[in-house]
Design a protein around this motif. Structure first.
Motif, PDB file in Angstrom:
ATOM      1  N   HIS A  24       0.856  -1.186   0.000  1.00 60.03           N
ATOM      2  CA  HIS A  24       0.000   0.000   0.000  1.00 60.03           C
ATOM      3  C   HIS A  24       0.888   1.231   0.000  1.00 60.03           C
ATOM      4  CE1 HIS A  24       1.112   0.261   4.236  1.00 60.03           C
ATOM      5  NE2 HIS A  24       0.682  -0.987   4.391  1.00 60.03           N
ATOM      6  N   GLY A  25       0.290   2.386  -0.265  1.00 61.81           N
ATOM      7  CA  GLY A  25       1.037   3.629  -0.255  1.00 61.81           C
ATOM      8  C   GLY A  25       1.514   3.998   1.132  1.00 61.81           C
ATOM      9  N   PRO A  26       2.420   4.968   1.220  1.00 61.83           N
ATOM     10  CA  PRO A  26       2.974   5.374   2.521  1.00 61.83           C
ATOM     11  C   PRO A  26       1.905   5.720   3.546  1.00 61.83           C
ATOM     12  CG  PRO A  26       4.207   6.386   0.744  1.00 61.83           C
ATOM     13  CD  PRO A  26       3.023   5.726   0.114  1.00 61.83           C
ATOM     14  N   HIS A  32     -11.172   7.045  -2.565  1.00 61.50           N
ATOM     15  CA  HIS A  32     -11.445   6.996  -3.983  1.00 61.50           C
ATOM     16  C   HIS A  32     -10.596   8.019  -4.719  1.00 61.50           C
ATOM     17  CE1 HIS A  32     -14.711   4.173  -3.548  1.00 61.50           C
ATOM     18  NE2 HIS A  32     -15.235   4.914  -2.597  1.00 61.50           N
ATOM     19  N   GLY A  33     -10.472   7.827  -6.041  1.00 63.95           N
ATOM     20  CA  GLY A  33      -9.712   8.760  -6.847  1.00 63.95           C
ATOM     21  C   GLY A  33      -8.266   8.325  -6.996  1.00 63.95           C
ATOM     22  N   MET A  34      -7.546   9.045  -7.852  1.00 67.19           N
ATOM     23  CA  MET A  34      -6.159   8.729  -8.136  1.00 67.19           C
ATOM     24  C   MET A  34      -5.234   9.510  -7.210  1.00 67.19           C
ATOM     25  SD  MET A  34      -6.560   6.537 -10.538  1.00 67.19           S
ATOM     26  CE  MET A  34      -4.962   6.362 -11.330  1.00 67.19           C
ATOM     27  N   HIS A  35      -4.133   8.879  -6.827  1.00 61.71           N
ATOM     28  CA  HIS A  35      -3.164   9.503  -5.936  1.00 61.71           C
ATOM     29  C   HIS A  35      -1.792   9.483  -6.606  1.00 61.71           C
ATOM     30  CE1 HIS A  35      -5.971   9.370  -2.481  1.00 61.71           C
ATOM     31  NE2 HIS A  35      -6.379   8.247  -3.055  1.00 61.71           N
ATOM     32  N   GLU A  36      -1.136  10.627  -6.635  1.00 60.00           N
ATOM     33  CA  GLU A  36       0.227  10.680  -7.161  1.00 60.00           C
ATOM     34  C   GLU A  36       1.139   9.969  -6.172  1.00 60.00           C
ATOM     35  OE1 GLU A  36       3.053  11.383  -9.951  1.00 60.00           O
ATOM     36  OE2 GLU A  36       0.927  11.921 -10.099  1.00 60.00           O
ATOM     37  N   PRO A  37       1.786   8.871  -6.604  1.00 63.35           N
ATOM     38  CA  PRO A  37       2.587   8.107  -5.646  1.00 63.35           C
ATOM     39  C   PRO A  37       3.840   8.855  -5.228  1.00 63.35           C
ATOM     40  CG  PRO A  37       2.868   7.225  -7.858  1.00 63.35           C
ATOM     41  CD  PRO A  37       1.780   8.255  -7.942  1.00 63.35           C
ATOM     42  N   ASP A  38       4.190   8.713  -3.967  1.00 71.66           N
ATOM     43  CA  ASP A  38       5.437   9.250  -3.453  1.00 71.66           C
ATOM     44  C   ASP A  38       6.595   8.487  -4.082  1.00 71.66           C
ATOM     45  OD1 ASP A  38       6.622  10.905  -0.966  1.00 71.66           O
ATOM     46  OD2 ASP A  38       7.704   8.995  -1.171  1.00 71.66           O
ATOM     47  N   ARG A  39       7.726   9.137  -4.269  1.00 68.76           N
ATOM     48  CA  ARG A  39       8.861   8.465  -4.907  1.00 68.76           C
ATOM     49  C   ARG A  39       9.386   7.306  -4.070  1.00 68.76           C
ATOM     50  NH1 ARG A  39      13.840  12.833  -4.384  1.00 68.76           N
ATOM     51  NH2 ARG A  39      13.917  12.933  -2.085  1.00 68.76           N
ATOM     52  N   ILE A  68      -4.277   3.693  -4.708  1.00 68.27           N
ATOM     53  CA  ILE A  68      -3.707   3.459  -3.373  1.00 68.27           C
ATOM     54  C   ILE A  68      -2.346   4.135  -3.206  1.00 68.27           C
ATOM     55  CG2 ILE A  68      -4.950   1.291  -3.118  1.00 68.27           C
ATOM     56  CD1 ILE A  68      -2.374  -0.212  -3.696  1.00 68.27           C
ATOM     57  N   GLY A  69      -1.935   4.907  -4.206  1.00 71.52           N
ATOM     58  CA  GLY A  69      -0.693   5.647  -4.072  1.00 71.52           C
ATOM     59  C   GLY A  69       0.559   4.811  -4.159  1.00 71.52           C
TER      60      GLY A  69
END
Length: 362
Positions: A24-26, A32-39, A68-69
């Motif tokens: 999962h993302g940090p 809902h919606g799109m998340h810009e993933p952290d590097r 989910i980023g």
């Protein structure tokens, strides 16, 4: 954009797969919606060939990872086995980039089929390329686009080559190879459903000519790989013969067999740690025959097979059974001759696995 039933199922299966793997993302966001993933977010890689199954998975995985980023990239392996393979690889990479995947990497491999056959050599080369890229990038997992149809074909293919539970179990949902986690989120989707996903998203795919056509298109060449002949001739024949959806039947059977296999493998691994030693002087490995003799045959044979595999000795059911007789039916018989100049012999209560010259020296 309205999601078709096939697309909703694909998204749900990929999401469950990543959740099961703990990816999962940090922030662990599930909104809902799109998340810009952290590097620094986990990286999910998709193995993409340019065919319908892998492009459907690439498209769906990009959607799920975006919600989910998590970062999502692709690896395209060019085996160089068919004319124009480099163009196919570039086209697949372009599609993955348009999905929004990054990084997108093409790896060209050399397939050395000497002694193992083209299919097996290509599979080994493909996995090694995927392992190399995943290791270099620190990927959390590599997603493979095998479907329910592939599972059914694998069971039938296994029955032509091996025996017992392992051949019935087909492909597991998750495997680890050289420290890289591979997952198959589409094992409950059919090829018809992945085709529908591509169609609904306007994705054009490439059909590998080595997969052949269907049997009613004028027959199949015997030069085609065995898997292609199973896919296009044997499975349709069996389905028609028994008037049952054999793809679904074999896939469900494989899931049940895999469950039982997982349990037996776990028990065998426990025993293996207690009876096998790889530090016995000149011998490559030693097995405590007296202790192992008390175990069920299903456990004994798995311990023997794993010992051979860990020693890089080719494994066959014939050799495993012969070594098992040294354990449970010992009456002074000589060494079991294995492949590539290896042998296994019993000395007192220990089975010694050696190269042939080692026994002579001892």
């Amino acid at each position: 954009m309205a999601y078709t039933p096939e697309l909703r199922k694909g998204i749900g299966d990929v999401r469950r797969c990543l959740e099961t793997l703990g990816i999962h993302g940090p922030s662990g966001s599930r909104s809902h919606g799109m998340h810009e993933p952290d590097r620094n977010a986990p990286l999910v890689l998709v193995a993409c060939s340019g065919g319908r199954d892998s492009l459907a998975l690439a498209s769906v995985a990009t959607t799920v990872c975006g919600t989910i980023g998590v970062r999502c990239g692709a690896v395209i392996v060019d085996h160089g086995l068919v004319f124009g393979s480099a163009d196919v690889a570039r086209a697949a990479a372009d599609k993955c980039r348009r999905f929004g995947m990054a990084p997108v990497i093409i790896r060209r491999v050399i397939v050395d089929s000497a002694g193992v056959g083209v299919e097996s050599a290509a599979r080994d080369a493909r996995y090694q390329a995927l392992i190399d890229v995943a290791s270099e990038l620190g990927a959390a997992t590599v997603l493979l686009a095998h479907t329910r149809d592939d599972q059914a074909e694998t069971v039938l293919l296994g029955l032509t080559r091996t025996f017992g539970l392992d051949s019935l179990a087909g492909m597991p949902d998750v495997i680890d190879r050289d420290g890289v986690t591979f997952a198959r989120p589409f094992l409950d989707l059919t090829r018809t459903q992945t085709t529908a996903i591509c169609t609904s998203r306007g994705i054009e795919w490439w059909d590998d000519p080595t997969n052949g056509g269907t049997a009613d298109e004028g027959g199949l060449s015997t030069d085609l790989p065995l898997r292609s002949r199973i896919r296009n001739a044997l499975l349709p024949y069996l389905t028609n013969f028994v008037k049952t959806d054999m793809v679904s039947h074999l896939s469900r059977s494989a899931r049940i067999a895999q469950r039982d296999k997982d349990y037996i493998d776990t028990q065998a691994a426990r025993v293996y740690e207690h009876v096998v030693d790889f530090a016995d002087g000149e011998a490559m490995a030693s097995i405590d025959a007296r202790t192992l003799a008390d175990e069920h045959e299903a456990i004994r044979t798995r311990v023997i097979a794993r010992t051979l595999t860990e020693s890089n000795v080719p494994v066959s059911s014939k050799h495993v059974e012969a070594i098992d007789r040294l354990i449970v039916d010992w009456h002074g018989q000589g060494a079991v001759r294995l492949s590539s100049g290896y042998s296994a012999s019993r000395q007192n209560h220990v089975i010694l696995l050696c190269h042939d010259g080692m026994h002579e020296n001892r």
